[in-house]
Design an enzyme around this catalytic site. Structure first.
Site, PDB file in Angstrom:
ATOM      1  N   PRO A   2       0.811  -1.189   0.000  1.00 51.38           N
ATOM      2  CA  PRO A   2       0.000   0.000   0.000  1.00 51.38           C
ATOM      3  C   PRO A   2       0.857   1.256   0.000  1.00 51.38           C
ATOM      4  CG  PRO A   2      -0.420  -1.442   1.891  1.00 51.38           C
ATOM      5  CD  PRO A   2       0.572  -2.093   1.052  1.00 51.38           C
ATOM      6  N   GLU A   3       0.568   2.100  -0.918  1.00 54.06           N
ATOM      7  CA  GLU A   3       1.140   3.440  -0.892  1.00 54.06           C
ATOM      8  C   GLU A   3       0.042   4.348  -0.337  1.00 54.06           C
ATOM      9  OE1 GLU A   3       3.117   4.556  -4.550  1.00 54.06           O
ATOM     10  OE2 GLU A   3       3.393   2.464  -5.100  1.00 54.06           O
TER      11      GLU A   3
END
Length: 283
Positions: A2-3
Site C-alpha cells: 500500500p502506498e
DNA sequence: ACCAGCTCCTGCTTGC
DNA sequence: TGCAAGCAGGAGCTGG
C-alpha cells in the site's frame, strides 16, 4: 504495498467501525511483525476508546483516550478486514483466524477488525498522542502531498542541488511522504519528466507540473479505492481498481498514452527497483 | 552528510 | 507438469 492511496482507502474503510468504538480485547497472535510489538501491547489497548483514525504518509494512527496512539504500518502486504461478527472458534464465519491473521481487535460493538500480513513487513506501535510529530518514525517525514505548503517552489527547493535521480528523490519519504514505486512512476509519466533526471535540474514550470500530477494521480487512485496488484484489499474485501488506470506502471511494451506521443513504455531498474517510463516524451 | 546495498518474509509468476 | 529462480507496493539500517 500500500502506498498513500491504498492506506487512505483502508483508513476510510476502518473509520466507520473504529472511530467512537471501544476496544474490548486485542488478540496478538505472535510476538513480532517487522518489529517486536511494544511491551504489554494488548493490555494497553484493552478498554481504550478510539477517538480518531488519521493517516500520516503511509502510516495509520488511531488516537486513543488515555494518552496513547496506535501506530500501524502495512508494510508490503498488510491488510485489514472488518467483520460484523466477533471471531471465536465457533462463531466466526470462517471458523477461526486464518493464515497470517496476526492481530484481532474485538470491539465492544461486536465487530472484529483483523490485521493480516503474509510478509510481515508491517508493524504496530504505541506512542504518546500529544507529541506524535516527535515519534521516531514521524520525525523525519517530509510534507504530505496534499499539504498546501507543497507547491512548485517548495518542491524545487527541496530538490535543489540533488544529483540523485528524480525517481529516487520522490521515493525519499523525508522530502515528500507517502509516494511509493507505483505512484512515482505514474506522476513522472503524466508530468513527462524522466525518472533519470538529476533531481536538482527541475525548472520552476516542471516542478509545478510535477506537484499537480502527483496530486492528480493520488486523488484519482483514492477515488478508485487504490490499486490491487496482489495484496491490497479494501476493508470490506473488495479490490481497488486504479491499476486499470495506470499509464506507465507495469505496462512495459505498451504504447505511451500521453497525447501526441507515439513512444512505448519501457522498464528499467533504478536502485534495484523497476521503473516504467516513456523515453520518448519523458525528459 | 549522503548513498547504494542489504535485509526482513511469503507467495505469485516466469522460464527452463 | 514440476521446480527453482526471480520478483513484488516499504523502509530502517549498515558500511563505505
Amino acid at each position: 504495498m500500500p502506498e498513500l492511496p491504498e492506506v487512505e482507502t483502508v483508513r476510510r474503510g476502518l473509520a466507520g467501525a473504529l472511530v467512537g468504538a471501544t476496544i474490548a480485547r486485542v488478540v496478538q497472535r505472535r510476538a513480532d511483525l517487522r518489529f517486536a510489538f511494544p511491551q504489554n501491547f494488548a493490555a494497553r489497548l484493552a478498554g481504550r476508546r478510539v477517538e480518531a483514525l488519521e493517516r500520516r504518509a503511509k502510516y495509520l494512527v488511531a488516537v486513543l483516550d488515555g494518552g496513547e496512539a496506535l501506530i500501524m504500518h502495512l508494510g508490503m502486504s498488510g491488510s485489514f478486514r472488518v467483520e460484523d461478527q466477533p471471531i471465536g472458534a465457533f462463531h466466526h464465519p470462517r471458523g477461526a483466524p486464518g493464515p497470517h491473521d496476526h492481530v484481532l481487535f474485538l470491539l465492544s460493538s461486536g465487530a472484529t477488525i483483523t490485521y493480516n500480513d503474509p510478509r510481515r513487513f508491517g508493524f504496530m506501535d504505541l506512542a504518546g498522542r500529544d507529541n506524535l510529530a516527535d515519534y521516531r518514525f514521524f520525525a523525519n517525514l517530509g510534507l504530505e502531498p496534499f499539504d498546501p505548503a507543497l507547491d512548485g517552489p517548495a518542491l524545487r527547493a527541496m530538490l535543489a542541488g540533488k544529483a540523485a535521480p528524480l525517481k529516487a528523490a520522490l521515493l525519499d519519504q523525508r522530502l515528500v511522504a507517502g509516494l511509493g514505486n507505483i505512484y512515482v512512476c505514474e506522476a513522472l509519466h503524466r508530468a513527462r519528466l524522466s525518472p533519470l533526471r538529476a533531481a536538482g535540474t527541475l525548472t520552476a514550470p516542471e516542478a509545478r507540473r510535477l506537484v499537480a500530477e502527483i496530486r492528480a494521480v493520488l486523488e484519482e487512485a483514492i477515488a478508485a479505492g487504490g490499486s490491487s496488484l496482489r495484496d491490497h484489499r479494501q476493508t470490506n474485501g473488495a479490490l481497488g481498481y486504479f491499476q486499470h488506470g495506470f499509464s506507465a506502471y507495469d505496462r512495459e511494451g505498451a504504447g505511451c498514452a500521453n497525447k501526441g506521443c507515439g513512444g512505448m513504455i519501457t522498464r528499467i531498474v533504478q536502485g534495484g527497483r523497476s521503473t516504467f517510463y516513456c523515453a520518448a516524451c519523458q525528459r
